[in-house]
Design a protein around this motif. Structure first.
Motif, short mmCIF file in Angstrom:
data_model
loop_
_atom_site.label_atom_id
_atom_site.label_comp_id
_atom_site.label_asym_id
_atom_site.label_seq_id
_atom_site.Cartn_x
_atom_site.Cartn_y
_atom_site.Cartn_z
N THR A 1 1.07 -0.90 0.04
CA THR A 1 0.65 -0.37 -0.11
C THR A 1 1.53 1.20 -0.11
OG1 THR A 1 -1.32 1.77 0.67
CG2 THR A 1 -0.44 -0.13 2.40
N PHE A 2 0.03 2.12 -0.41
CA PHE A 2 1.30 3.64 -1.03
C PHE A 2 1.19 4.38 0.15
CE2 PHE A 2 2.46 3.29 -5.25
CZ PHE A 2 3.25 1.92 -5.04
N THR B 1 1.58 -3.20 -6.12
CA THR B 1 2.85 -2.95 -6.29
C THR B 1 3.07 -3.96 -7.14
OG1 THR B 1 2.19 -1.17 -4.52
CG2 THR B 1 4.60 -1.67 -5.26
N LEU B 2 4.37 -3.79 -8.39
CA LEU B 2 5.21 -5.12 -7.95
C LEU B 2 6.66 -4.77 -7.67
CD1 LEU B 2 4.88 -4.44 -11.81
CD2 LEU B 2 4.37 -6.21 -10.65
N SER C 1 -0.38 -11.55 -4.50
CA SER C 1 -1.67 -10.84 -5.39
C SER C 1 -1.81 -10.97 -7.33
CB SER C 1 -1.39 -9.03 -5.25
OG SER C 1 -1.99 -8.66 -5.60
N ALA C 2 -0.63 -11.34 -7.92
CA ALA C 2 -0.46 -11.78 -9.35
C ALA C 2 -1.18 -12.87 -9.57
CB ALA C 2 0.57 -11.02 -9.97
N VAL D 1 3.09 0.14 -10.59
CA VAL D 1 1.45 -0.69 -9.88
C VAL D 1 1.16 -1.06 -11.33
CG1 VAL D 1 -0.45 -0.19 -8.77
CG2 VAL D 1 1.54 0.93 -8.85
N ALA D 2 0.99 -2.23 -11.25
CA ALA D 2 0.46 -3.42 -12.60
C ALA D 2 -1.36 -3.08 -12.61
CB ALA D 2 0.63 -4.81 -12.37
N TRP D 3 -1.75 -2.73 -13.06
CA TRP D 3 -3.55 -2.67 -13.55
C TRP D 3 -4.11 -4.02 -14.22
CZ3 TRP D 3 -6.54 -0.04 -10.41
CH2 TRP D 3 -6.24 1.11 -9.87
N MET D 4 -4.86 -4.59 -13.42
CA MET D 4 -5.77 -5.49 -14.24
C MET D 4 -7.49 -4.94 -14.24
SD MET D 4 -3.62 -8.10 -12.68
CE MET D 4 -4.04 -9.98 -14.32
N GLU D 5 -7.99 -6.19 -15.09
CA GLU D 5 -9.20 -6.13 -14.98
C GLU D 5 -9.97 -7.35 -15.26
OE1 GLU D 5 -10.11 -3.62 -18.00
OE2 GLU D 5 -9.73 -4.77 -19.88
#
Length: 170
Positions: free
Chosen positions: A31-32, A125-126, A131-132, A159-163
């Motif tokens: 978390t940031f 976060t990468l 999480s991936a 930060v990786a984004w997925m949908e």
């Protein structure tokens, strides 16, 4: 043997959820947030959730001990984004990769299945392999990476984004 129970979060869970979250605030770039939360301050965050509607929060517990939580939150404040939700999920750091996250996501996505939701998004976060893997298991597809998106612990993180569609085909 006592089973893990998944149920809607209540305000009584807030102290333990804050404790779990603060571990990640203090020790990881997951978390940031960079300052730990008080329970009172985290209560403002908690107010966005309901037992109905798009924005849900579930907890996993065993032997009356809260092990983790997962929820859906508003993606963006503009009305056109209303049918997109963003996920959040945190588990006790000693229980990562034990299946609790999968149980939480299974129940969370089932709970919101009848809601007016088109897309579910997640950012992490990468590198965060757990999480991936969790998101891929639940049908999320990568859409991009924001590079050097946040600074924590004196370095920049991507930060990786997925949908995924809210309703996956059977």
């Amino acid at each position: 043997m006592d089973e893990i129970r998944i149920r809607p979060a209540t305000s009584a869970d807030l102290a333990r959820m804050t404790e779990i979250y603060n571990y990640f605030v203090i020790h990881t770039p997951v978390t940031f947030d960079i300052e730990p939360y008080t329970v009172d301050r985290r209560a403002v965050w908690f107010e966005q959730f309901s037992t109905t509607g798009r924005y849900r929060l579930l907890v996993a517990e065993k032997n009356n001990e809260l092990l983790g939580y997962a929820g859906t939150t508003r993606f963006r404040a503009k009305a056109a984004y209303d049918t997109t939700v963003e996920t959040t999920i945190y588990c006790d750091p000693n229980l990562v990769r034990t299946g609790i996250g999968s149980r939480l996501y299974s129940r969370l996505f089932a709970a919101i299945a009848e809601e007016d939701i088109e897309t579910i998004v997640a950012g992490y976060t990468l590198p965060t392999p757990a999480s991936a893997a969790l998101h891929i298991r639940f049908g999320f597809n990568p859409v991009g990476v924001f590079h050097k998106n946040g600074r924590k612990f004196n370095r920049y993180w991507d930060v990786a984004w997925m949908e995924r569609p809210a309703h996956l085909p059977d």
